[in-house]
Design an enzyme around this catalytic site. Structure first.
Site, PDB file in Angstrom:
ATOM      1  N   GLY A  96       0.809  -1.209   0.000  1.00 29.52           N
ATOM      2  CA  GLY A  96       0.000   0.000   0.000  1.00 29.52           C
ATOM      3  C   GLY A  96       0.837   1.252   0.000  1.00 29.52           C
ATOM      4  N   THR A  98       2.913   4.128  -1.513  1.00 27.86           N
ATOM      5  CA  THR A  98       2.835   4.721  -2.844  1.00 27.86           C
ATOM      6  C   THR A  98       4.172   5.357  -3.211  1.00 27.86           C
ATOM      7  OG1 THR A  98       1.906   6.736  -1.853  1.00 27.86           O
ATOM      8  CG2 THR A  98       0.353   5.121  -2.719  1.00 27.86           C
ATOM      9  N   ALA A 122      -1.243  -1.540  -4.666  1.00 29.41           N
ATOM     10  CA  ALA A 122      -2.512  -0.831  -4.798  1.00 29.41           C
ATOM     11  C   ALA A 122      -2.390   0.575  -4.223  1.00 29.41           C
ATOM     12  CB  ALA A 122      -3.631  -1.591  -4.085  1.00 29.41           C
ATOM     13  N   PHE A 125      -6.691   0.822  -1.116  1.00 32.52           N
ATOM     14  CA  PHE A 125      -7.299  -0.470  -0.811  1.00 32.52           C
ATOM     15  C   PHE A 125      -8.780  -0.356  -0.454  1.00 32.52           C
ATOM     16  CE2 PHE A 125      -2.894  -1.859  -0.315  1.00 32.52           C
ATOM     17  CZ  PHE A 125      -2.947  -3.142  -0.844  1.00 32.52           C
ATOM     18  N   HIS A 152      -5.573  14.743   1.547  1.00 32.50           N
ATOM     19  CA  HIS A 152      -5.013  13.808   2.517  1.00 32.50           C
ATOM     20  C   HIS A 152      -4.500  14.550   3.745  1.00 32.50           C
ATOM     21  CE1 HIS A 152      -5.052  11.029  -0.906  1.00 32.50           C
ATOM     22  NE2 HIS A 152      -4.905  10.052  -0.031  1.00 32.50           N
ATOM     23  N   HIS A 153      -4.206  13.769   4.776  1.00 34.22           N
ATOM     24  CA  HIS A 153      -3.611  14.305   6.003  1.00 34.22           C
ATOM     25  C   HIS A 153      -2.262  14.953   5.699  1.00 34.22           C
ATOM     26  CE1 HIS A 153      -0.852  10.826   6.045  1.00 34.22           C
ATOM     27  NE2 HIS A 153      -1.910  10.151   5.612  1.00 34.22           N
ATOM     28  N   LYS A 156       1.281  13.044   4.862  1.00 33.69           N
ATOM     29  CA  LYS A 156       1.530  12.284   3.626  1.00 33.69           C
ATOM     30  C   LYS A 156       2.710  12.900   2.889  1.00 33.69           C
ATOM     31  CE  LYS A 156      -0.780  10.424  -0.482  1.00 33.69           C
ATOM     32  NZ  LYS A 156      -0.247   9.074  -0.224  1.00 33.69           N
ATOM     33  N   GLY A 162      -0.994   8.408  -4.958  1.00 35.18           N
ATOM     34  CA  GLY A 162      -1.020   7.291  -5.892  1.00 35.18           C
ATOM     35  C   GLY A 162      -2.401   7.065  -6.477  1.00 35.18           C
ATOM     36  N   THR A 163      -3.433   7.309  -5.676  1.00 37.46           N
ATOM     37  CA  THR A 163      -4.807   7.142  -6.151  1.00 37.46           C
ATOM     38  C   THR A 163      -5.119   8.134  -7.262  1.00 37.46           C
ATOM     39  OG1 THR A 163      -5.520   6.358  -3.983  1.00 37.46           O
ATOM     40  CG2 THR A 163      -7.235   7.153  -5.472  1.00 37.46           C
TER      41      THR A 163
END
Length: 262
Positions: A96, A98, A122, A125, A152-153, A156, A162-163
């Site tokens: 997971g 990235t 991924a 997830f 995001h927080h 990161k 990555g998403t």
């Protein structure tokens, strides 16, 4: 029973994954990895008081636990090395973390084929996030003007997420490259229009209090379409991680994206 190790168990996602493995009757947690950890066993942590699982500080020693699956939620600078190590030792990676480049994915996929070992990388997830990406790909056939906003927080490390990159990649499969906005537009502040991916724009937000969120915004003549996914808790990712751990055992090469297992 699938024997699993978790790399990065001290992190937020790694901790959640560790607890998921312990709670799953079809999994056996045989070790965790953290090169900086001083404790030798999970039982030394109050939240794992009744758990007898060794803590490893180097991946070579970890091999003694004979794992089937390697869950990795570490740092981008370690993820490639860890995934390569797992595949070389015929351990199925479920990753997971990235920050992988296209060249990294290609290299690891070829290695997995050589070793005939399944694996999964991924960017996200959460099942809902995978559906968000699939729906966005379908919508892009009809709405080629699109911008991606990911939130995001503030801890990161990589941007865009990555998403967001995976979403843009999937959209680009059905959308011709197109520069969006006015042809003569000018950024009076550099970066105001976000990152450019085949002409579509990606914007990254980093704020405390957020977990993982993404909005894919389409514009058309006289109408708009917004597809959004929100993860309010890291437990939202664990169903996908558990699915990945089971599915990689049945495969003989690495896949990129949870949607390939659904």
């Amino acid at each position: 029973m699938i024997k699993i190790v978790v790399a990065g168990f001290n992190g937020r996602m790694g901790s959640t994954a560790t607890k998921m493995v312990l709670a799953n009757e079809t999994f056996e947690l045989v070790g965790v990895l953290d090169p900086l950890e001083q404790k030798k066993n999970l039982s030394e942590f109050p939240e794992y008081a009744q758990v007898d699982v060794p803590i490893f500080t180097d991946k070579e020693t970890l091999l003694s636990s004979q794992p089937d699956v390697w869950i990795d939620f570490t740092m981008p600078e370690f993820a490639l090395e860890h995934t390569q190590f797992a595949l070389e030792n015929r351990i199925c990676p479920v990753v997971g973390t990235t920050g992988f480049s296209e060249a990294d994915i290609s290299f690891l996929t070829n290695l997995s084929k050589e070793k005939k070992t399944g694996g999964l990388i991924a960017p996200n997830f959460a099942i809902g996030a995978v559906l968000m990406m699939e729906f966005s790909k379908k919508a892009a056939k009809f709405f080629p003007d699109v911008e991606i906003i990911e939130l995001h927080h503030d801890n990161k490390l990589d941007a865009p997420s990555g998403t967001a990159i995976k979403t843009a990649e999937m959209i680009s499969q059905v959308r011709e490259p197109k520069k969006q906005g006015h042809l003569d537009e000018v950024e009076t502040l550099q970066g105001a229009r976000g990152a450019d991916y085949d002409g579509m724009r990606i914007h990254s937000v980093r704020l405390p209090g957020l977990i993982a969120h993404q909005q894919v915004q389409f514009g058309g003549i006289g109408e708009g379409l917004t597809i959004r996914h929100d993860s309010y808790d890291r437990s939202s990712f664990m169903g996908g991680v558990a699915l990945g751990c089971k599915e990689v055992m049945e495969r003989n090469e690495l896949v990129y994206g949870l949607e390939n297992l659904l």
